[in-house]
Design a protein around this motif. Structure first.
Motif, PDB file in Angstrom:
ATOM      1  N   GLY A 196       0.767  -1.239   0.000  1.00  0.00           N
ATOM      2  CA  GLY A 196       0.000   0.000   0.000  1.00  0.00           C
ATOM      3  C   GLY A 196       0.797   1.287   0.000  1.00  0.00           C
ATOM      4  N   LYS A 197       2.136   1.186   0.050  1.00  0.00           N
ATOM      5  CA  LYS A 197       2.948   2.410   0.087  1.00  0.00           C
ATOM      6  C   LYS A 197       3.913   2.446  -1.090  1.00  0.00           C
ATOM      7  CE  LYS A 197       3.193   3.169   5.021  1.00  0.00           C
ATOM      8  NZ  LYS A 197       3.861   2.488   6.103  1.00  0.00           N
ATOM      9  N   VAL A 198       4.235   3.674  -1.540  1.00  0.00           N
ATOM     10  CA  VAL A 198       5.211   3.788  -2.629  1.00  0.00           C
ATOM     11  C   VAL A 198       6.568   3.291  -2.111  1.00  0.00           C
ATOM     12  CG1 VAL A 198       6.454   5.381  -4.148  1.00  0.00           C
ATOM     13  CG2 VAL A 198       4.020   5.740  -3.709  1.00  0.00           C
ATOM     14  N   ALA A 199       7.138   2.313  -2.856  1.00  0.00           N
ATOM     15  CA  ALA A 199       8.442   1.759  -2.464  1.00  0.00           C
ATOM     16  C   ALA A 199       9.511   2.168  -3.474  1.00  0.00           C
ATOM     17  CB  ALA A 199       8.353   0.236  -2.410  1.00  0.00           C
ATOM     18  N   GLY A 200       9.079   2.604  -4.652  1.00  0.00           N
ATOM     19  CA  GLY A 200      10.022   2.980  -5.702  1.00  0.00           C
ATOM     20  C   GLY A 200       9.267   3.238  -6.980  1.00  0.00           C
ATOM     21  N   GLU A 201       9.966   3.125  -8.103  1.00  0.00           N
ATOM     22  CA  GLU A 201       9.293   3.387  -9.379  1.00  0.00           C
ATOM     23  C   GLU A 201      10.069   2.785 -10.533  1.00  0.00           C
ATOM     24  OE1 GLU A 201       9.207   7.598  -8.899  1.00  0.00           O
ATOM     25  OE2 GLU A 201      11.166   7.864  -9.831  1.00  0.00           O
ATOM     26  N   LEU A 202       9.356   2.621 -11.629  1.00  0.00           N
ATOM     27  CA  LEU A 202       9.950   2.128 -12.880  1.00  0.00           C
ATOM     28  C   LEU A 202       9.942   3.304 -13.852  1.00  0.00           C
ATOM     29  CD1 LEU A 202      10.976   0.022 -14.851  1.00  0.00           C
ATOM     30  CD2 LEU A 202       8.688  -0.988 -14.940  1.00  0.00           C
ATOM     31  N   ASP A 203      11.150   3.676 -14.322  1.00  0.00           N
ATOM     32  CA  ASP A 203      11.329   4.869 -15.158  1.00  0.00           C
ATOM     33  C   ASP A 203      11.808   4.436 -16.542  1.00  0.00           C
ATOM     34  OD1 ASP A 203      11.979   7.364 -16.203  1.00  0.00           O
ATOM     35  OD2 ASP A 203      13.786   7.614 -14.994  1.00  0.00           O
ATOM     36  N   ILE A 204      11.157   4.932 -17.581  1.00  0.00           N
ATOM     37  CA  ILE A 204      11.584   4.592 -18.949  1.00  0.00           C
ATOM     38  C   ILE A 204      11.700   5.862 -19.782  1.00  0.00           C
ATOM     39  CG2 ILE A 204      11.086   3.203 -20.998  1.00  0.00           C
ATOM     40  CD1 ILE A 204       9.524   1.315 -19.235  1.00  0.00           C
ATOM     41  N   ASP A 205      12.844   5.979 -20.489  1.00  0.00           N
ATOM     42  CA  ASP A 205      13.087   7.118 -21.378  1.00  0.00           C
ATOM     43  C   ASP A 205      13.095   6.619 -22.812  1.00  0.00           C
ATOM     44  OD1 ASP A 205      13.575   8.578 -19.108  1.00  0.00           O
ATOM     45  OD2 ASP A 205      15.728   8.815 -19.457  1.00  0.00           O
ATOM     46  N   SER A 206      12.617   7.463 -23.717  1.00  0.00           N
ATOM     47  CA  SER A 206      12.621   7.102 -25.135  1.00  0.00           C
ATOM     48  C   SER A 206      13.283   8.190 -25.965  1.00  0.00           C
ATOM     49  CB  SER A 206      11.190   6.898 -25.625  1.00  0.00           C
ATOM     50  OG  SER A 206      11.210   6.602 -27.008  1.00  0.00           O
ATOM     51  N   HIS A 207      13.945   7.764 -27.038  1.00  0.00           N
ATOM     52  CA  HIS A 207      14.529   8.728 -27.980  1.00  0.00           C
ATOM     53  C   HIS A 207      13.469   9.253 -28.951  1.00  0.00           C
ATOM     54  CE1 HIS A 207      18.708   6.601 -27.485  1.00  0.00           C
ATOM     55  NE2 HIS A 207      18.280   7.194 -26.393  1.00  0.00           N
ATOM     56  N   PHE A 208      12.220   8.825 -28.770  1.00  0.00           N
ATOM     57  CA  PHE A 208      11.128   9.213 -29.664  1.00  0.00           C
ATOM     58  C   PHE A 208      10.094  10.049 -28.893  1.00  0.00           C
ATOM     59  CE2 PHE A 208      13.155   5.458 -31.113  1.00  0.00           C
ATOM     60  CZ  PHE A 208      13.251   5.607 -32.483  1.00  0.00           C
ATOM     61  N   LEU A 209       9.519  11.026 -29.552  1.00  0.00           N
ATOM     62  CA  LEU A 209       8.460  11.826 -28.940  1.00  0.00           C
ATOM     63  C   LEU A 209       7.241  10.941 -28.701  1.00  0.00           C
ATOM     64  CD1 LEU A 209       8.569  15.073 -31.128  1.00  0.00           C
ATOM     65  CD2 LEU A 209       9.011  14.959 -28.658  1.00  0.00           C
ATOM     66  N   ALA A 210       6.519  11.183 -27.619  1.00  0.00           N
ATOM     67  CA  ALA A 210       5.242  10.505 -27.336  1.00  0.00           C
ATOM     68  C   ALA A 210       5.314   8.994 -27.563  1.00  0.00           C
ATOM     69  CB  ALA A 210       4.130  11.125 -28.175  1.00  0.00           C
ATOM     70  N   ALA A 211       6.349   8.369 -26.990  1.00  0.00           N
ATOM     71  CA  ALA A 211       6.543   6.929 -27.222  1.00  0.00           C
ATOM     72  C   ALA A 211       5.590   6.068 -26.386  1.00  0.00           C
ATOM     73  CB  ALA A 211       7.987   6.554 -26.890  1.00  0.00           C
ATOM     74  N   PHE A 212       4.946   6.665 -25.388  1.00  0.00           N
ATOM     75  CA  PHE A 212       4.184   5.841 -24.440  1.00  0.00           C
ATOM     76  C   PHE A 212       2.678   6.069 -24.573  1.00  0.00           C
ATOM     77  CE2 PHE A 212       8.420   6.805 -22.785  1.00  0.00           C
ATOM     78  CZ  PHE A 212       8.941   5.517 -22.801  1.00  0.00           C
ATOM     79  N   ALA A 213       2.055   5.175 -25.351  1.00  0.00           N
ATOM     80  CA  ALA A 213       0.607   5.205 -25.566  1.00  0.00           C
ATOM     81  C   ALA A 213      -0.072   4.486 -24.401  1.00  0.00           C
ATOM     82  CB  ALA A 213       0.285   4.515 -26.884  1.00  0.00           C
ATOM     83  N   ALA A 214      -1.414   4.473 -24.421  1.00  0.00           N
ATOM     84  CA  ALA A 214      -2.159   3.852 -23.316  1.00  0.00           C
ATOM     85  C   ALA A 214      -1.750   2.396 -23.107  1.00  0.00           C
ATOM     86  CB  ALA A 214      -3.650   3.948 -23.601  1.00  0.00           C
ATOM     87  N   GLU A 215      -1.513   1.671 -24.205  1.00  0.00           N
ATOM     88  CA  GLU A 215      -1.156   0.250 -24.061  1.00  0.00           C
ATOM     89  C   GLU A 215       0.254   0.071 -23.466  1.00  0.00           C
ATOM     90  OE1 GLU A 215      -2.341   0.121 -27.930  1.00  0.00           O
ATOM     91  OE2 GLU A 215      -0.383   0.003 -28.880  1.00  0.00           O
TER      92      GLU A 215
END
Ligand code: SME
Length: 162
Positions: free
Chosen positions: A124-143
């Motif tokens: 139930g508590k934030v323990a960390g996070e998963l971070d992803i960077d892309s060399h492309f604009l708007a690489a992260f769609a809903a899926e």
């Protein structure tokens, strides 16, 4: 509706993450496997890493854990800094389609154009996070967001049992 090739790929990678989860003996092994899997199979996921909250740190700080991609100077990030700090402090996924337009953004690589950061919850508590960077604009769609959130949930459940 026709399944797009990105949706098919995402489905395959989701199943591979499920397999990693059943094979990994520890949360750390799972994080290593997930960072490798996402970086290798998702062609726009150019940097994939975990930041975990340091136990007992006051003020709280996110510390770089397992990652794939270029080395980064951002190995410790306060909760008031960057997209990473925003996701951890709000407990909400942050998707940035164009990092140049987001004043919170802390640059890791000049090539990065878009970013997603998904909090990891354990018990139930934030323990960390998963971070992803892309060399492309708007690489992260809903899926993509669903896939990354799914991976973060697998890690959170594992951490919660530790
Ligand atoms: N861009 C992040 C910093 C971490 S690097 O992307 C690896 C941020 O703005 O918090």
């Amino acid at each position: 509706m026709a399944t797009t090739s990105n949706a098919r790929k995402i489905n395959e990678v989701r199943k591979a993450a499920e397999r990693l989860n059943s094979e990994a003996r520890t949360a750390d092994q799972l994080m290593e496997g997930i960072s490798l899997l996402l970086n290798k199979e998702m062609l726009k996921y150019n940097w994939v890493g975990f930041y975990m909250l340091e136990a007992g740190a006051k003020p709280p700080v996110l510390v770089l854990g397992r990652y794939q991609g270029a080395m980064t100077v951002h190995t410790r990030i306060g909760l008031n800094q960057g997209i990473c700090g925003a996701a951890a402090s709000s407990g909400k996924t942050v998707v940035v389609d164009d990092v140049k337009k987001d004043p919170r953004y802390l640059a890791c690589s000049l090539e990065t154009k878009s970013e997603i950061v998904v909090p990891i919850f354990a018990q139930g508590k934030v323990a960390g996070e998963l971070d992803i960077d892309s060399h492309f604009l708007a690489a992260f769609a809903a899926e993509d967001r669903e896939l990354v959130e799914y991976c973060a949930q697998l890690v959170g459940k594992r951490l919660g049992k530790a």
